[in-house]
Design a protein around this motif. Sequence first.
Motif, PDB file in Angstrom:
ATOM      1  N   ARG A  58      38.287   8.672  22.701  1.00 43.71           N
ATOM      2  CA  ARG A  58      38.887   8.432  21.375  1.00 43.71           C
ATOM      3  C   ARG A  58      40.021   9.413  21.117  1.00 43.71           C
ATOM      4  O   ARG A  58      41.072   9.044  20.604  1.00 43.71           O
ATOM      5  CB  ARG A  58      37.834   8.569  20.269  1.00 43.71           C
ATOM      6  CG  ARG A  58      37.010   7.334  20.043  1.00 43.71           C
ATOM      7  CD  ARG A  58      36.260   7.415  18.723  1.00 43.71           C
ATOM      8  NE  ARG A  58      35.474   8.636  18.597  1.00 43.71           N
ATOM      9  CZ  ARG A  58      34.178   8.742  18.839  1.00 43.71           C
ATOM     10  NH1 ARG A  58      33.485   7.699  19.221  1.00 43.71           N
ATOM     11  NH2 ARG A  58      33.554   9.891  18.691  1.00 43.71           N
ATOM     12  N   MET A  59      39.794  10.684  21.482  1.00 47.22           N
ATOM     13  CA  MET A  59      40.821  11.705  21.254  1.00 47.22           C
ATOM     14  C   MET A  59      42.054  11.449  22.099  1.00 47.22           C
ATOM     15  O   MET A  59      43.177  11.678  21.649  1.00 47.22           O
ATOM     16  CB  MET A  59      40.265  13.101  21.554  1.00 47.22           C
ATOM     17  CG  MET A  59      39.287  13.603  20.528  1.00 47.22           C
ATOM     18  SD  MET A  59      38.701  15.252  20.918  1.00 47.22           S
ATOM     19  CE  MET A  59      40.117  16.208  20.402  1.00 47.22           C
ATOM     20  N   TYR A 116      16.738  16.308  30.802  1.00 46.18           N
ATOM     21  CA  TYR A 116      17.809  15.652  31.562  1.00 46.18           C
ATOM     22  C   TYR A 116      18.358  14.446  30.805  1.00 46.18           C
ATOM     23  O   TYR A 116      19.571  14.262  30.694  1.00 46.18           O
ATOM     24  CB  TYR A 116      17.284  15.223  32.931  1.00 46.18           C
ATOM     25  CG  TYR A 116      18.280  14.441  33.747  1.00 46.18           C
ATOM     26  CD1 TYR A 116      19.290  15.085  34.447  1.00 46.18           C
ATOM     27  CD2 TYR A 116      18.221  13.053  33.809  1.00 46.18           C
ATOM     28  CE1 TYR A 116      20.211  14.373  35.190  1.00 46.18           C
ATOM     29  CE2 TYR A 116      19.146  12.328  34.544  1.00 46.18           C
ATOM     30  CZ  TYR A 116      20.138  12.988  35.234  1.00 46.18           C
ATOM     31  OH  TYR A 116      21.061  12.291  35.951  1.00 46.18           O
ATOM     32  N   VAL A 117      17.459  13.627  30.246  1.00 44.61           N
ATOM     33  CA  VAL A 117      17.874  12.427  29.513  1.00 44.61           C
ATOM     34  C   VAL A 117      18.691  12.814  28.282  1.00 44.61           C
ATOM     35  O   VAL A 117      19.724  12.200  27.993  1.00 44.61           O
ATOM     36  CB  VAL A 117      16.647  11.574  29.119  1.00 44.61           C
ATOM     37  CG1 VAL A 117      17.029  10.449  28.176  1.00 44.61           C
ATOM     38  CG2 VAL A 117      15.981  11.009  30.372  1.00 44.61           C
ATOM     39  N   LYS A 118      18.268  13.843  27.561  1.00 45.63           N
ATOM     40  CA  LYS A 118      19.013  14.296  26.380  1.00 45.63           C
ATOM     41  C   LYS A 118      20.410  14.778  26.768  1.00 45.63           C
ATOM     42  O   LYS A 118      21.394  14.472  26.110  1.00 45.63           O
ATOM     43  CB  LYS A 118      18.263  15.409  25.654  1.00 45.63           C
ATOM     44  CG  LYS A 118      17.126  14.920  24.815  1.00 45.63           C
ATOM     45  CD  LYS A 118      16.502  16.053  24.033  1.00 45.63           C
ATOM     46  CE  LYS A 118      15.373  15.541  23.173  1.00 45.63           C
ATOM     47  NZ  LYS A 118      14.771  16.576  22.364  1.00 45.63           N
ATOM     48  N   LYS A 119      20.482  15.545  27.829  1.00 49.40           N
ATOM     49  CA  LYS A 119      21.783  16.056  28.286  1.00 49.40           C
ATOM     50  C   LYS A 119      22.678  14.901  28.737  1.00 49.40           C
ATOM     51  O   LYS A 119      23.883  14.911  28.496  1.00 49.40           O
ATOM     52  CB  LYS A 119      21.600  17.051  29.437  1.00 49.40           C
ATOM     53  CG  LYS A 119      20.777  18.253  29.091  1.00 49.40           C
ATOM     54  CD  LYS A 119      21.624  19.452  28.884  1.00 49.40           C
ATOM     55  CE  LYS A 119      20.737  20.684  28.776  1.00 49.40           C
ATOM     56  NZ  LYS A 119      20.902  21.421  27.605  1.00 49.40           N
ATOM     57  N   GLU A 120      22.087  13.895  29.376  1.00 45.60           N
ATOM     58  CA  GLU A 120      22.845  12.731  29.827  1.00 45.60           C
ATOM     59  C   GLU A 120      23.413  11.980  28.618  1.00 45.60           C
ATOM     60  O   GLU A 120      24.570  11.554  28.619  1.00 45.60           O
ATOM     61  CB  GLU A 120      21.936  11.823  30.650  1.00 45.60           C
ATOM     62  CG  GLU A 120      22.669  10.783  31.462  1.00 45.60           C
ATOM     63  CD  GLU A 120      21.723  10.046  32.394  1.00 45.60           C
ATOM     64  OE1 GLU A 120      20.642   9.610  31.943  1.00 45.60           O
ATOM     65  OE2 GLU A 120      22.071   9.910  33.579  1.00 45.60           O
ATOM     66  N   GLN A 121      22.602  11.829  27.561  1.00 52.78           N
ATOM     67  CA  GLN A 121      23.072  11.171  26.339  1.00 52.78           C
ATOM     68  C   GLN A 121      24.195  11.981  25.697  1.00 52.78           C
ATOM     69  O   GLN A 121      25.186  11.417  25.232  1.00 52.78           O
ATOM     70  CB  GLN A 121      21.921  10.999  25.348  1.00 52.78           C
ATOM     71  CG  GLN A 121      20.903   9.972  25.774  1.00 52.78           C
ATOM     72  CD  GLN A 121      19.685   9.965  24.859  1.00 52.78           C
ATOM     73  OE1 GLN A 121      19.466  10.900  24.086  1.00 52.78           O
ATOM     74  NE2 GLN A 121      18.869   8.918  24.956  1.00 52.78           N
ATOM     75  N   LEU A 122      24.043  13.272  25.659  1.00 54.44           N
ATOM     76  CA  LEU A 122      25.065  14.143  25.093  1.00 54.44           C
ATOM     77  C   LEU A 122      26.360  14.027  25.883  1.00 54.44           C
ATOM     78  O   LEU A 122      27.453  13.970  25.303  1.00 54.44           O
ATOM     79  CB  LEU A 122      24.569  15.594  25.068  1.00 54.44           C
ATOM     80  CG  LEU A 122      25.477  16.624  24.424  1.00 54.44           C
ATOM     81  CD1 LEU A 122      25.731  16.288  22.963  1.00 54.44           C
ATOM     82  CD2 LEU A 122      24.862  18.008  24.539  1.00 54.44           C
ATOM     83  N   LEU A 123      26.241  13.965  27.199  1.00 54.29           N
ATOM     84  CA  LEU A 123      27.423  13.816  28.053  1.00 54.29           C
ATOM     85  C   LEU A 123      28.135  12.495  27.764  1.00 54.29           C
ATOM     86  O   LEU A 123      29.363  12.467  27.641  1.00 54.29           O
ATOM     87  CB  LEU A 123      27.017  13.892  29.529  1.00 54.29           C
ATOM     88  CG  LEU A 123      28.133  13.721  30.551  1.00 54.29           C
ATOM     89  CD1 LEU A 123      29.161  14.835  30.396  1.00 54.29           C
ATOM     90  CD2 LEU A 123      27.571  13.702  31.955  1.00 54.29           C
ATOM     91  N   LYS A 124      27.392  11.418  27.620  1.00 51.86           N
ATOM     92  CA  LYS A 124      27.996  10.115  27.302  1.00 51.86           C
ATOM     93  C   LYS A 124      28.705  10.171  25.955  1.00 51.86           C
ATOM     94  O   LYS A 124      29.810   9.643  25.802  1.00 51.86           O
ATOM     95  CB  LYS A 124      26.930   9.023  27.283  1.00 51.86           C
ATOM     96  CG  LYS A 124      26.442   8.642  28.661  1.00 51.86           C
ATOM     97  CD  LYS A 124      25.380   7.567  28.594  1.00 51.86           C
ATOM     98  CE  LYS A 124      24.813   7.284  29.970  1.00 51.86           C
ATOM     99  NZ  LYS A 124      23.734   6.292  29.914  1.00 51.86           N
ATOM    100  N   GLN A 125      28.072  10.816  24.986  1.00 55.31           N
ATOM    101  CA  GLN A 125      28.668  10.937  23.656  1.00 55.31           C
ATOM    102  C   GLN A 125      29.971  11.737  23.722  1.00 55.31           C
ATOM    103  O   GLN A 125      30.975  11.347  23.126  1.00 55.31           O
ATOM    104  CB  GLN A 125      27.678  11.611  22.702  1.00 55.31           C
ATOM    105  CG  GLN A 125      28.192  11.742  21.295  1.00 55.31           C
ATOM    106  CD  GLN A 125      27.209  12.489  20.402  1.00 55.31           C
ATOM    107  OE1 GLN A 125      26.210  13.025  20.854  1.00 55.31           O
ATOM    108  NE2 GLN A 125      27.504  12.519  19.125  1.00 55.31           N
TER     109      GLN A 125
END
Length: 126
Positions: free
Chosen positions: A23-24, A7-16
Amino acid sequence: MSLLSDYVKKEQLLKQLEEELKRMEGDQRLKAELEFKEKLEALMAEYGKSASDVIELLSPRPSSAAAASAQPASAGGRRKRKLKIYKNPNTGEVVETRGGNHKTLKAWKEEHGGDTVESWVVRTEE
């Protein structure tokens, strides 16, 4: 891998991904492309044309003689695979490969999953 760490990894990926989207959205090139797309779709609607109609209209039709000469000289040859360039967002490591049998790429796919690693494709070249 525990459910919480996943869950934490997916949350970080979502923020990224959200940061990349922000930016786009500020990029003038993207704005120009979106404006072009909107105008093109309006023009297609005005004339009752679909995307496939436009593609067919714009793509050249090779003659039979040109098609025959476009064939590779060696009858049994395979065409060269496309070069895919992956960038691991966690480590910044870059992998360039023409096939899926790359040691680092396999390790990434085992660790992060195939779909996640495929989302790391930076660009594809002929």
